[in-house]
Design an enzyme around this catalytic site. Structure first.
Site, PDB file in Angstrom:
ATOM      1  N   SER A 111      50.487  19.808   3.366  1.00  0.00           N
ATOM      2  CA  SER A 111      51.367  18.686   2.217  1.00  0.00           C
ATOM      3  C   SER A 111      49.588  18.980   1.620  1.00  0.00           C
ATOM      4  CB  SER A 111      51.137  17.359   2.731  1.00  0.00           C
ATOM      5  OG  SER A 111      50.491  16.038   1.892  1.00  0.00           O
TER       6      SER A 111
ATOM      7  N   HIS B 151      39.813  13.363 -10.661  1.00  0.00           N
ATOM      8  CA  HIS B 151      39.300  13.977  -9.870  1.00  0.00           C
ATOM      9  C   HIS B 151      37.817  14.322 -10.027  1.00  0.00           C
ATOM     10  CE1 HIS B 151      43.375  14.606  -7.970  1.00  0.00           C
ATOM     11  NE2 HIS B 151      42.433  14.118  -6.929  1.00  0.00           N
TER      12      HIS B 151
ATOM     13  N   LYS C  57      36.661  19.670  -9.367  1.00  0.00           N
ATOM     14  CA  LYS C  57      37.845  20.668  -8.835  1.00  0.00           C
ATOM     15  C   LYS C  57      38.417  21.684  -9.856  1.00  0.00           C
ATOM     16  CE  LYS C  57      42.854  18.315  -7.575  1.00  0.00           C
ATOM     17  NZ  LYS C  57      42.551  19.588  -6.521  1.00  0.00           N
TER      18      LYS C  57
ATOM     19  N   THR D 210      49.029  16.601  -5.714  1.00  0.00           N
ATOM     20  CA  THR D 210      49.493  15.508  -5.312  1.00  0.00           C
ATOM     21  C   THR D 210      50.301  15.273  -6.614  1.00  0.00           C
ATOM     22  OG1 THR D 210      48.132  14.989  -3.767  1.00  0.00           O
ATOM     23  CG2 THR D 210      49.026  13.328  -5.203  1.00  0.00           C
TER      24      THR D 210
END
Length: 240
Positions: free
Chosen positions: A103, A135, A139, A146
């Protein structure tokens, strides 16, 4: 449950803490560069860890891909994002010989968001759609895995969709098939994903906000707890 951690950054450090609180054992860690501060036995290869029940990966393609080319048989929970198509092809191949769970976001709330989105898209077929994710400033990949997952849901339900990442270069009005994709990086934002449906004189916004990274760590642990009892195959939140 005995867990091998692939990567030992902020996320797998949380996995280790929460897993031990649940009574699980961390039997080893694989990192790009061994560190004296890592409190667990360090390994270079998955197959070297003889007593693990499952591996949980929160790393990056540079660490993960070489490991996936090695010979091993161990249930595998993967949360790495980046180079998605290559990663999914490799995991699908591995799943013939071991149970594999993937995922891009280990939050069950995000999984629920994809289901809500799938229901909303046909109902709001003539609405413009914009996707935004935010984010923390450390990152690296953008857009997030996602957000790509949310985009994939839309693509599966609408024809002739065009992703638009940088509107200022187009210098033209928005087209009906456009899906705007926007990334924000700053501060310590854990993770926010928003779907905007913009119609005539009305808008609908669907938002998921992560309040703590613990939701991702707990999601990975829960996936591992289920995966160890599964037959060989490729699993997501839809079929685990």
């Amino acid at each position: 449950m005995k867990i091998l951690l692939i990567g030992y950054g902020a996320m797998n450090q949380r996995v280790a803490r929460l897993a031990e609180e649940k009574g699980h054992e961390i039997v080893g860690v694989i990192e790009n560069t061994p560190k004296a501060t890592t409190p667990y036995q360090q390994y270079q290869h998955i197959a070297d860890v003889k007593d693990a029940d499952v591996a949980i990966d929160f790393s990056n393609p540079n660490l993960l891909f070489p490991l996936l080319d090695e010979a091993f048989h161990l249930p595998l929970v993967v949360a790495t994002t980046g180079e998605k198509e290559k990663l999914l092809n490799k995991l699908d191949e591995l799943s013939k010989n071991m149970p594999v769970f993937f995922s891009a976001n280990m939050s069950y709330g995000v999984h629920a968001l994809t289901k809500i989105l799938a229901a909303a898209v046909p109902l709001l077929d003539d609405f413009d759609i914009e996707l935004t994710e935010a984010h923390h400033n450390k990152k690296v990949d953008a857009p997030s895995g996602t957000l790509e997952k949310l985009y994939d849901v839309i693509v599966s339900l609408k024809e002739n969709v065009t992703p638009v990442y940088d509107r200022h270069e187009l210098n033209e009005k928005r087209q009906p098939q456009d899906i705007g994709i926007h990334s924000i990086r700053g501060g310590t934002i854990v993770g926010e994903h928003e779907v905007l449906f913009a119609g005539t004189d009305e808008t609908i916004q669907i938002t998921h906000r992560a309040q703590s990274k613990d939701i991702f760590a707990n999601g990975a642990i829960q996936a591992a707890e289920r995966l160890v009892n599964k037959p060989n195959g490729f699993y997501t939140f839809d079929n685990l």
